[in-house]
Design an enzyme around this catalytic site. Structure first.
Site, PDB file in Angstrom:
ATOM      1  NE  ARG A  36      -4.086  -2.007   1.994  1.00 22.52           N
ATOM      2  CZ  ARG A  36      -4.955  -2.391   2.909  1.00 22.52           C
ATOM      3  NH1 ARG A  36      -4.827  -1.965   4.149  1.00 22.52           N
ATOM      4  NH2 ARG A  36      -5.949  -3.185   2.601  1.00 22.52           N
ATOM      5  CE  LYS A 219     -20.792 -16.928   6.791  1.00 27.61           C
ATOM      6  NZ  LYS A 219     -21.132 -16.248   8.063  1.00 27.61           N
ATOM      7  N   GLY A 375      -9.120  -9.626  -1.150  1.00 31.02           N
ATOM      8  CA  GLY A 375      -7.904 -10.081  -0.469  1.00 31.02           C
ATOM      9  C   GLY A 375      -7.303 -11.379  -0.955  1.00 31.02           C
ATOM     10  N   GLY A 398     -13.267  -3.925  -0.146  1.00 28.24           N
ATOM     11  CA  GLY A 398     -14.614  -3.446   0.130  1.00 28.24           C
ATOM     12  C   GLY A 398     -15.064  -2.385  -0.856  1.00 28.24           C
TER      13      GLY A 398
END
Length: 417
Positions: A36, A219, A375, A398
């Protein structure tokens, strides 16, 4: 008015830059992965090269109060090393007035963790568990009121604002969305943000066909909105990982102990029905690697994905599934990948995810556009040395998910306004 970093004159100007330096640290507070930091360096260097000075701001972790283990002082040396100039440090982001004012062109100041202040996220802290609704509302109103001064103070340090933190673009926080209004004619995206936005826009709005989306993860609930949005945009939809078993069970399959969400089976069927109506081909796993325990040494067997014995659990895509998916990938011109297709944390069950990474590298070399985000997906292409062999690797899990859902991200909207 949105500006672009290449056309902006930074001469003698102080630029306050929101980056995402939320890097992992070990128990000795050493950085274990500085991806990052490296990602933001081109933007930071451009400001310095064009005669400006830098005020860098970021968060680190999720502190609920001032906590030394979340201090950005731990990364000062690495930022200095990557940037090639000494980096000064302000040990309180709200008390950096003198340091910011004294900055000369070519100099750099890193502010302490923004999240030491509740105003950054705009959420009250320290409420008693039995707090009444009235007390909660009052605390929230108090934080929102003080947030305005927090943002105004940060903005006072600089002449222009750059957002280069795509990983936080989906949050309407002080430093990512609210601060931009103080720079109506002097706000812009950094190179990282610009690259992320262009890559996602390319896939969702300008893709060369066939367009294939590979969506994995554990999920359905975490990706439901993504799947619903993609059904209206893609030609092929590959659904893998634990989430796939909800679809398989919904269609009447026997999935043993495999992860699934019974309450979302109607949604799964609705997605399949909509895909059929729109001519979108959906590819579920037809063959699964099963196990009876989560261990790298566990016994495994291959079963039809719709006929897994009661005591067994599907943990990876089987050979026939991967072969079928490869044919779809090979025939695609644009591919979006988000989420692993197996239990990637355990090497024995990561083979399918790694195979997808390899397949994407191959089609990229043949001319396809490939966007990888999330990720474990990013870890897979990085682990295999393919990060530079796909078209674009997204830094924001996200944020990328919400962009794929079709949401207007606050951090992006604030610059475009």
């Amino acid at each position: 008015m949105q500006q672009y970093i290449d056309s902006y004159d930074f001469t003698g100007k102080k630029a306050i830059v929101r980056v995402d330096f939320n890097v992992p640290l070990n128990e000795n507070f050493e950085i274990t992965d500085d991806t990052r930091i490296r990602a933001a360096i081109p933007t930071l260097k451009k400001v310095l090269e064009k005669g400006g000075s830098l005020i860098i701001m970021s968060h680190l972790g999720r502190p609920k109060k001032v906590d030394p283990k979340f201090s950005l002082k731990h990364i000062v040396a690495r930022v200095s090393e990557r940037l090639g100039v000494p980096v000064q440090f302000a040990d309180d982001c709200m008390k950096a007035d003198a340091q910011a004012a004294a900055l000369k062109p070519g100099e750099v100041l890193l502010l302490e963790n923004l999240r030491y202040y509740a105003e950054e996220e705009g959420k009250p802290r320290g409420l008693a568990e039995d707090a009444t609704d009235e007390e909660k509302a009052a605390a929230k109103a108090a934080v929102k009121a003080s947030q305005k001064e927090f943002v105004k103070h940060l903005a006072s340090y600089a002449d222009c604002y750059i957002n280069d933190a795509f990983g936080t673009a989906h949050r309407a926080h002080a430093s990512t969305a609210l601060i931009a209004k103080y720079f109506p004619n002097d706000k812009m995206f950094g190179y990282l943000m610009e690259g992320e936005i262009k890559a996602i826009d390319h896939v969702l709005h300008e893709a060369e066909r066939p367009l294939t989306a590979i969506v994995g993860g554990s999920k359905v609930s975490s990706k439901l909105a993504v799947l619903k949005n993609l059904v209206g945009k893609v030609d092929n939809l590959i659904i893998g990982g634990g989430m796939g078993y909800t679809f398989i069970k919904a269609e009447g399959g026997k999935i043993g102990n495999s992860l699934h969400e019974d309450d979302l089976m109607p949604d799964a069927l609705a997605i399949l029905e909509e895909a059929k109506a729109k001519g979108v081909k959906v590819y579920l796993s037809t063959e699964a690697v099963g196990t009876q325990e989560f261990s790298n040494e566990a016994e495994t067997k291959v079963f039809p994905s719709c006929d897994i014995p009661d005591e067994w659990e599907g943990v990876d895509a089987g050979p026939h599934t991967l072969a079928a998916w490869k044919k779809v990938i090979d025939a695609s011109k644009t591919i979006l990948w988000n989420g692993p297709v197996g239990v990637f944390e355990i090497p024995q069950f990561a083979k399918g995810t790694l195979r997808i990474a390899q397949d994407l590298a191959e089609v990229t070399a043949a001319g396809a556009f490939t966007l990888v985000g999330g990720g474990d997906s990013v870890a897979a292409v990085t682990q295999m040395g393919f990060a530079d062999k796909v078209s674009y690797v997204s830094t924001g899990g996200g944020a990328m998910l919400e962009a794929i859902e079709g949401k207007d991200l606050p951090g992006i909207a604030a610059i475009r306004e």
